[in-house]
Design a protein around this motif. Structure first.
Motif, PDB file in Angstrom:
ATOM      1  N   ALA A   1     -38.569  35.151  49.940  1.00  0.00           N
ATOM      2  CA  ALA A   1     -39.143  36.493  50.001  1.00  0.00           C
ATOM      3  C   ALA A   1     -39.283  37.095  48.601  1.00  0.00           C
ATOM      4  O   ALA A   1     -40.314  37.692  48.261  1.00  0.00           O
ATOM      5  CB  ALA A   1     -38.282  37.393  50.878  1.00  0.00           C
ATOM      6  N   ALA A   2     -38.241  36.929  47.778  1.00  0.00           N
ATOM      7  CA  ALA A   2     -38.304  37.447  46.406  1.00  0.00           C
ATOM      8  C   ALA A   2     -39.370  36.720  45.597  1.00  0.00           C
ATOM      9  O   ALA A   2     -40.084  37.335  44.781  1.00  0.00           O
ATOM     10  CB  ALA A   2     -36.935  37.308  45.738  1.00  0.00           C
ATOM     11  N   THR A   3     -39.504  35.417  45.810  1.00  0.00           N
ATOM     12  CA  THR A   3     -40.530  34.661  45.094  1.00  0.00           C
ATOM     13  C   THR A   3     -41.935  35.144  45.445  1.00  0.00           C
ATOM     14  O   THR A   3     -42.786  35.341  44.564  1.00  0.00           O
ATOM     15  CB  THR A   3     -40.394  33.165  45.415  1.00  0.00           C
ATOM     16  OG1 THR A   3     -39.085  32.720  45.073  1.00  0.00           O
ATOM     17  CG2 THR A   3     -41.422  32.351  44.644  1.00  0.00           C
ATOM     18  N   LEU A   4     -42.192  35.347  46.737  1.00  0.00           N
ATOM     19  CA  LEU A   4     -43.493  35.846  47.159  1.00  0.00           C
ATOM     20  C   LEU A   4     -43.754  37.248  46.608  1.00  0.00           C
ATOM     21  O   LEU A   4     -44.870  37.560  46.165  1.00  0.00           O
ATOM     22  CB  LEU A   4     -43.578  35.851  48.684  1.00  0.00           C
ATOM     23  CG  LEU A   4     -43.682  34.491  49.362  1.00  0.00           C
ATOM     24  CD1 LEU A   4     -43.608  34.645  50.881  1.00  0.00           C
ATOM     25  CD2 LEU A   4     -44.979  33.795  48.980  1.00  0.00           C
TER      26      LEU A   4
ATOM     27  N   LEU B   1     -45.631  41.813  42.297  1.00  0.00           N
ATOM     28  CA  LEU B   1     -45.094  42.373  41.065  1.00  0.00           C
ATOM     29  C   LEU B   1     -45.884  41.908  39.838  1.00  0.00           C
ATOM     30  O   LEU B   1     -46.303  42.726  39.011  1.00  0.00           O
ATOM     31  CB  LEU B   1     -43.616  42.005  40.921  1.00  0.00           C
ATOM     32  CG  LEU B   1     -42.884  42.670  39.751  1.00  0.00           C
ATOM     33  CD1 LEU B   1     -42.932  44.179  39.889  1.00  0.00           C
ATOM     34  CD2 LEU B   1     -41.444  42.181  39.689  1.00  0.00           C
ATOM     35  N   LEU B   2     -46.099  40.602  39.708  1.00  0.00           N
ATOM     36  CA  LEU B   2     -46.824  40.096  38.538  1.00  0.00           C
ATOM     37  C   LEU B   2     -48.282  40.566  38.493  1.00  0.00           C
ATOM     38  O   LEU B   2     -48.755  41.016  37.439  1.00  0.00           O
ATOM     39  CB  LEU B   2     -46.743  38.566  38.495  1.00  0.00           C
ATOM     40  CG  LEU B   2     -45.349  37.979  38.225  1.00  0.00           C
ATOM     41  CD1 LEU B   2     -45.396  36.463  38.231  1.00  0.00           C
ATOM     42  CD2 LEU B   2     -44.805  38.496  36.894  1.00  0.00           C
TER      43      LEU B   2
END
Length: 293
Positions: free
Chosen positions: A34-37, A43-44
């Motif tokens: 989830a954080a990676t997605l 975010l990026l």
């Protein structure tokens, strides 16, 4: 006899820490993807967009953000977008609320399924198709103009301005709002209404004192959804937009026609912040209403 509890306490404490640690480890397989997605797909890109808006356009001495803030035409485009989205939101709620109440209160009248299918049918259409339907209805060769010429001899064309875009917004906002409000109306405890009726309360009083407070959170959520959708709508605007000055079209023009990427990025950030502010306020209001009920 009294020493046993003192020896058992550290064991209990260690067991609690181990259980908490095991619980945190159990979340890792879910939290990491989830954080990676979130980082990769939100975010990026948002950080990149915000960084582009801070760049200085060619021939300018200040950043694109400063240019957007100081140019009246961008403020006018934002004001048009907010006013149109707010007007479409209020009109959608005013139309959808009585329709939703009727459909929720009369679940078995003849033709209800066919009516529901027709009301929800616009959800299948993209914005370009909605714009085309508005042209067929209120354009130069549309039904409205044909009737107006036949009855008054004067043309009536709405499709290519703010009025046509307003109609298009209603077309794709109403089905979503009706679905949300119907579920909320069906969730109201009928015993409250029956008790009020027994005490002699008139229908409008039952609506104001019981139904409206119970529907406040749903109305707020539906209104926020309508506003956010209208603020970011592009397909319908692009189809109708010959005399329309709203922010999605302004961003499109800056990006494609003028290759002014920093200004387009800055305007995108402004559009996102304005929409987020309204959604945040609506969520806070809905939260207070839910706790105060």
């Amino acid at each position: 006899m009294m020493a046993a509890p003192h020896r058992a306490a550290p064991l209990t404490s260690r067991g609690g820490r181990r259980a908490a640690l095991a619980g945190r480890r159990a979340w890792l397989p879910i939290a990491i993807p989830a954080a990676t997605l979130f980082i990769a797909f939100w975010l990026l890109p948002m950080a990149k967009l915000a960084g582009l808006g801070a760049a200085t356009p060619q021939g300018m001495e200040s950043s694109a953000y400063w240019l957007v803030v100081t140019q009246p035409r961008y403020w006018q485009s934002l004001a048009n977008t907010v006013a149109l989205s707010l007007g479409a939101t209020l009109a959608t709620l005013a139309i959808a609320l009585p329709v939703s109440r009727f459909l929720a209160r009369h679940p078995h009248f003849p033709g209800r399924r066919a009516l529901m299918a027709l009301l929800l049918f616009p959800l299948a259409f993209p914005g370009v198709v909605v714009g085309f339907l508005v042209i067929l209805t209120t354009g130069r060769q549309g039904v409205l103009n044909t009737l107006s010429r036949a009855l008054t001899g004067e043309p009536t064309v709405l499709a290519y301005g703010m009025a046509g875009l307003f109609i298009g917004y209603l077309y794709f906002l109403l089905p979503r709002t009706i679905g949300v409000l119907m579920a909320a109306v069906e969730g109201i405890d009928k015993q409250w209404l029956e008790a009020a009726q027994t005490l002699g309360a008139r229908p409008w009083r039952r609506f104001v004192d019981i139904e409206l407070p119970a529907l406040s959170s749903a109305l707020t959520a539906a209104g926020a959804m309508c506003f956010a959708t209208a603020m970011g709508a592009f397909g319908t605007v692009f189809t109708l937009g010959t005399r329309i000055d709203v922010l999605p079209i302004t961003i499109y023009d800056e990006f494609t026609h003028y290759a002014n990427i920093p200004v387009a990025a800055a305007l995108s950030v402004v559009l996102g912040l304005a929409t987020w502010a309204v959604l945040y306020a609506a969520n806070a209001f809905a939260g207070r209403a839910a706790h105060g009920r």
